[in-house]
Design an enzyme around this catalytic site. Structure first.
Site, PDB file in Angstrom:
ATOM      1  N   LYS A 148      -7.789   9.582   3.337  1.00 40.19           N
ATOM      2  CA  LYS A 148      -8.519  10.107   2.179  1.00 40.19           C
ATOM      3  C   LYS A 148      -9.999  10.307   2.502  1.00 40.19           C
ATOM      4  CE  LYS A 148      -4.927   8.593  -0.786  1.00 40.19           C
ATOM      5  NZ  LYS A 148      -4.122   7.389  -0.774  1.00 40.19           N
ATOM      6  N   ILE A 150       1.082   6.820   0.673  1.00 41.79           N
ATOM      7  CA  ILE A 150       0.409   5.760   1.417  1.00 41.79           C
ATOM      8  C   ILE A 150      -1.049   5.672   1.000  1.00 41.79           C
ATOM      9  CG2 ILE A 150      -0.200   4.919   3.716  1.00 41.79           C
ATOM     10  CD1 ILE A 150       2.100   6.771   4.733  1.00 41.79           C
ATOM     11  N   CYS A 151      -1.493   4.452   0.734  1.00 44.67           N
ATOM     12  CA  CYS A 151      -2.902   4.269   0.394  1.00 44.67           C
ATOM     13  C   CYS A 151      -3.652   3.819   1.636  1.00 44.67           C
ATOM     14  CB  CYS A 151      -3.051   3.231  -0.721  1.00 44.67           C
ATOM     15  SG  CYS A 151      -4.748   2.924  -1.164  1.00 44.67           S
ATOM     16  N   LEU A 152      -4.284   4.760   2.260  1.00 47.08           N
ATOM     17  CA  LEU A 152      -4.999   4.452   3.508  1.00 47.08           C
ATOM     18  C   LEU A 152      -6.283   5.266   3.508  1.00 47.08           C
ATOM     19  CD1 LEU A 152      -4.931   3.065   6.280  1.00 47.08           C
ATOM     20  CD2 LEU A 152      -3.641   4.995   7.142  1.00 47.08           C
ATOM     21  N   ASN A 177       0.797  -1.218   0.000  1.00 49.31           N
ATOM     22  CA  ASN A 177       0.000   0.000   0.000  1.00 49.31           C
ATOM     23  C   ASN A 177       0.837   1.279   0.000  1.00 49.31           C
ATOM     24  OD1 ASN A 177      -1.771  -2.038   2.050  1.00 49.31           O
ATOM     25  ND2 ASN A 177      -2.771  -1.161   0.240  1.00 49.31           N
TER      26      ASN A 177
END
Lengths: 158, 675
Positions: free
Chosen positions: A98, A92-94, A84
């Protein structure tokens, strides 16, 4: 007094509690400008990141924080290999950073959530497809890659 | 200013040559006071020459000599101003002013004991004289416009007009002062203004277009005054004045836009000067009223009421002002349109008004967004739930299942209802003012002149809460009934709800049949009072009170029971179950829970104090968003208790629709009073 100032004032005290002993450093780059923060924390135990120190760069839009938008958090680029996390930028994909951001989260909550993400990657929405596939297919290899990259970064810093 | 010519200013000076007045000085620049005297002088010169240039350019473009009549920059203008003071107009103005002053002084010297009254015939005669002469001037104006008859020279017509107005002033002042009243005045055309205007217009050989309208409005204003005086209807003067001024102002605007003169220079100075404020203030009032009514419409709509709770019009910033604007303006009806419109507009534009009544005072810390989110209208964060949230019971169904059409239709229905209400308001006057009804029934509503004796009220004590009934009955005529004490079940709290209900229904029947007779005739209120007291007696027998003192835990239990009994008294319901009590008294229970919890919280804090600093203490009940204020907002239906008033406002204005803690949709909020 704005919320971020309030957080900053209570921060050092909370960092000393055992609950947050894994955070070694969390402070603004410049005391007069609370929009740029740096954080260093220990990788979560029972994960490939155990025993390594990781760095985060946090940017806060003082106009929007905390009601309209949360902080923008990046890992130090080219240190963290994780499904991620974008390798080149450290993005960071969190969801919490978002769409799922709500004002009840604090900086400590964010860092905690990122730490949890390291130990438990979300494979539904990977940013780094290669690492995600390796994680899925060969966990041992994944562990080795992560440790190798972190070791590399540590040596580069020294 | 003008004498400072830095290089950067050169271009500006080139463009506006009148700014450069450095060549003109009053005293030698070597003198000590040169700067102090020359700078204001030069500034003044710049100002004057800028105006001169402005009008010169207007002349060049429009080539209308008419503009000259009202405003000239030539030395003639100055001479005209000087000669005015020597003219007949100024002399007569002074003369009439002295007469009016003496008349007023005469009235103050008169003894107040002796009610001197002018005979009705005298009054009528005087006013008729004024009316007839005004009427003559008004008829003559038609001739001036060349509709009929013989035209008079402008100068002589204006002097006749002025004379008649003076006469009207004298008559009005004389008659009102003898009757100890205040003379009615035209605040937009005072004598002095009229005299100077007429003088200028006659000197500049004005055409009827430029003086005619001034004459008409001024004469008609005086005409109205005498008219209302003769028929003794002073209080309706504002109506006539409005009827005169509104169409006239509209006509003025029409004239301004259709006249063959174009551009701003074509504005007739005197006409604009007299009508501008009127038109401006009227449009301010009308616009504000429209804005207010629109926001009322939005509030009355179904945005807030989709779950049963209507958002309140009372929360609007200008609600109290629009409800009581007559008292704010202190209207008696004798004022003229101009002064009322001006006063009204000043009220509306006064920033102090907005500050004292406004949103900014209530929520100083709210960080208002620069632009409102488009969905803020339906944000539950802005929907105050005052009544019992009835939706709590059937909220289980998914919110999204509510069809848009149903919402839309009920929105239209509300809007139509509201418009009808509005229409009625205008139809019936003030009768329809309270469109909103109080949903709650107060116990005091049951008190009438005939039965108030039965409500045992405490004398000499200002009872602030709504119960009139005291908790105990000490009067002589009170006899507790045996049957009541027998029938009332002693283990109220032990029953399940359903059992409890059934059981009590039986009890009820017995009870009512038993109490047939004098007590029953005494009214329902009395019966409830008795029953409550019987219950209370049972609960609080002397032994138990002893126990209570010994065990504080029991005490709280009895107190809560007491609250329930009390509540039953108020609601006047046939039978109170736990469910009903909870449904109708939700806020009360919430408060109770809060107060019950607060000691525990304090305990926790004390516990914390041992190992941590006191800074953490505030964190626990601080609002989760700002971490500063204490939480006092509870959200429906999720019941998350995490926000303060300011942050609720901020979130609402940004169009948040889901709870920030649990992400459930928010239908409304309630404010808790934490003690």
């Amino acid at each position: 007094m704005s919320r971020i100032v309030k957080e900053y004032m209570g921060l050092q005290k909370r960092l000393q509690t055992p609950e947050f002993s894994w955070i070694s450093f969390l402070a603004p780059v410049d005391d007069d400008d609370l929009s740029e923060w740096v954080c260093r924390f220990q990788g979560p135990s029972e994960s490939p990141f155990e025993g390594f120190e990781l760095g985060l760069n946090i940017t806060i839009d003082l106009e929007k924080y905390p009601i309209s938008g949360g902080p923008r958090v990046l890992f130090e680029p080219r240190t963290v290999a994780h499904p991620n996390v974008k390798w080149d930028t450290g993005e960071i994909c969190l969801d919490l950073l978002k769409d799922a951001w709500t004002p009840i989260y604090t900086l400590l909550d964010v860092v905690g959530a990122i730490r949890d993400l390291l130990a438990d990657p979300g494979l539904d929405s990977p940013l780094d497809l290669d690492i995600a596939q390796i994680y899925d297919a060969d966990y041992e290899a994944y562990v080795q890659i992560v440790r190798y990259r972190l070791e590399e970064a540590r040596l580069a810093r020294v | 200013m003008a004498n400072v010519t830095t290089p950067g200013n050169q271009s500006i000076l080139a463009e506006f040559p009148y700014l450069d007045q450095t060549s003109h000085t009053l005293i030698n620049s070597t003198s000590l006071l040169a700067q102090t005297i020359n700078v204001p002088y030069q500034t003044f010169r710049s100002f004057v020459s800028s105006i001169a240039q402005r009008y010169a350019s207007v002349h060049a473009h429009v080539e209308q000599p008419q503009v000259n009549e009202n405003f000239t920059t030539s030395p003639d203008f100055f001479w005209m101003s000087v000669t005015y003071f020597l003219s007949g107009y100024a002399a007569s103005c002074l003369f009439v002013a002295v007469i009016l002053n003496r008349l007023m002084a005469m009235s103050s010297l008169r003894s107040t004991n002796q009610q001197l009254k002018l005979a009705p015939w005298a009054k009528v005669t005087f006013h008729m004289i004024a009316l007839l002469s005004l009427g003559y001037a008004l008829i003559q104006i038609g001739a001036q416009f060349r509709f009929y008859g013989e035209e008079q020279p402008a100068g002589s017509y204006m002097s006749i007009c002025y004379g008649i107005v003076c006469l009207s002033h004298c008559i009005e002042t004389f008659i009102t002062t003898t009757a100890n009243l205040k003379p009615l005045e035209e605040s937009d055309y005072s004598l002095f203004e009229l005299s100077s205007a007429f003088y200028q217009l006659s000197k500049s050989n004005a055409t009827v277009d430029s003086y005619g309208y001034t004459c008409i409005i001024c004469l008609l204003g005086r005409f109205i005054i005498h008219f209302v005086e003769i028929f003794n209807i002073r209080h309706y003067r504002i109506i006539f004045s409005t009827l005169l001024n509104v169409p006239f102002s509209v006509y003025m605007i029409y004239l301004q836009f259709t006249s063959n003169l174009s551009g701003i220079g074509s504005f007739q100075v005197f006409r604009v000067f007299k009508n501008g404020p009127k038109i401006l203030s009227t449009s301010i009032v009308i616009l504000s009223y429209l804005c207010y009514k629109l926001s009322c419409l939005v509030r009355m709509g179904n945005f807030g009421s989709r779950f049963g709770a209507t958002s309140r019009v009372e929360e609007l910033q200008f609600y109290s002002f629009w409800q009581n604007w007559t008292t704010y303006l202190n209207l008696s009806g004798e004022e003229d349109f101009y002064s009322v419109a001006l006063k009204f507009a000043v009220f509306l534009c006064n920033p102090k008004q907005a500050r004292t009544n406004g949103i900014h005072r209530e929520f100083e810390d709210v960080t208002t967004p620069t632009s409102l989110h488009k969905s803020y209208l339906i944000s539950g964060y802005l929907n105050k739930v005052d009544a019992v949230p009835a939706q709590e019971l059937d909220f289980r169904r998914d919110l999204r299942s509510t069809s848009v059409w149903r919402l839309r239709i009920s929105w239209y229905v509300t809007m139509v209802k509201y418009l009808i209400g509005w229409f009625k308001y205008f139809w019936k006057g003030n009768k329809g003012r309270n469109i909103l009804e109080e949903p709650e029934r107060n116990f005091n509503d049951f008190v009438t002149e005939n039965n108030y004796v039965k409500f045992l009220h405490v004398k000499d004590e200002k009872d602030t809460d709504k119960f009139l009934l005291p908790e105990e009955d000490y009067t002589e005529d009170y006899v507790p009934l045996e049957t009541e004490i027998e029938d009332v079940d002693d283990e109220l709290e032990e029953y399940d709800e359903d059992e409890y209900d059934d059981n009590f229904n039986d009890v009820d029947d017995d009870f009512y049949s038993d109490t047939e007779g004098p007590i029953h005739g005494a009214g329902q209120e009395r019966r409830i009072n008795n029953r409550q007291l019987a219950m209370a007696q049972e609960l609080f027998n002397p032994e138990q009170i002893q126990e209570l003192i010994r065990s504080p835990n029991e005490m709280s239990w009895y107190l809560s029971t007491w609250a329930i009994l009390n509540y039953e008294n108020v609601t006047n319901e046939r039978m109170l179950t736990r469910r009903r009590f909870a449904r109708n008294n939700e806020l009360g229970i919430l408060r109770e829970v809060m107060s019950e919890r607060s000691p525990k919280i304090h305990e926790i804090h004390e516990h914390h104090l041992h190992d941590q600093d006191s800074d953490d203490e505030a964190v626990d009940l601080a609002c989760v968003v700002c971490k500063t204020n204490t939480r006092n907002i509870i959200l429906w239906p999720c019941k998350c208790f995490a926000l303060c008033e300011n942050c609720r406002m901020s979130l609402g204005l940004r169009g948040f629709n889901t709870c920030i803690c649990c992400r459930r949709e928010v239908s409304g909020y309630s404010k808790l009073n934490i003690v």
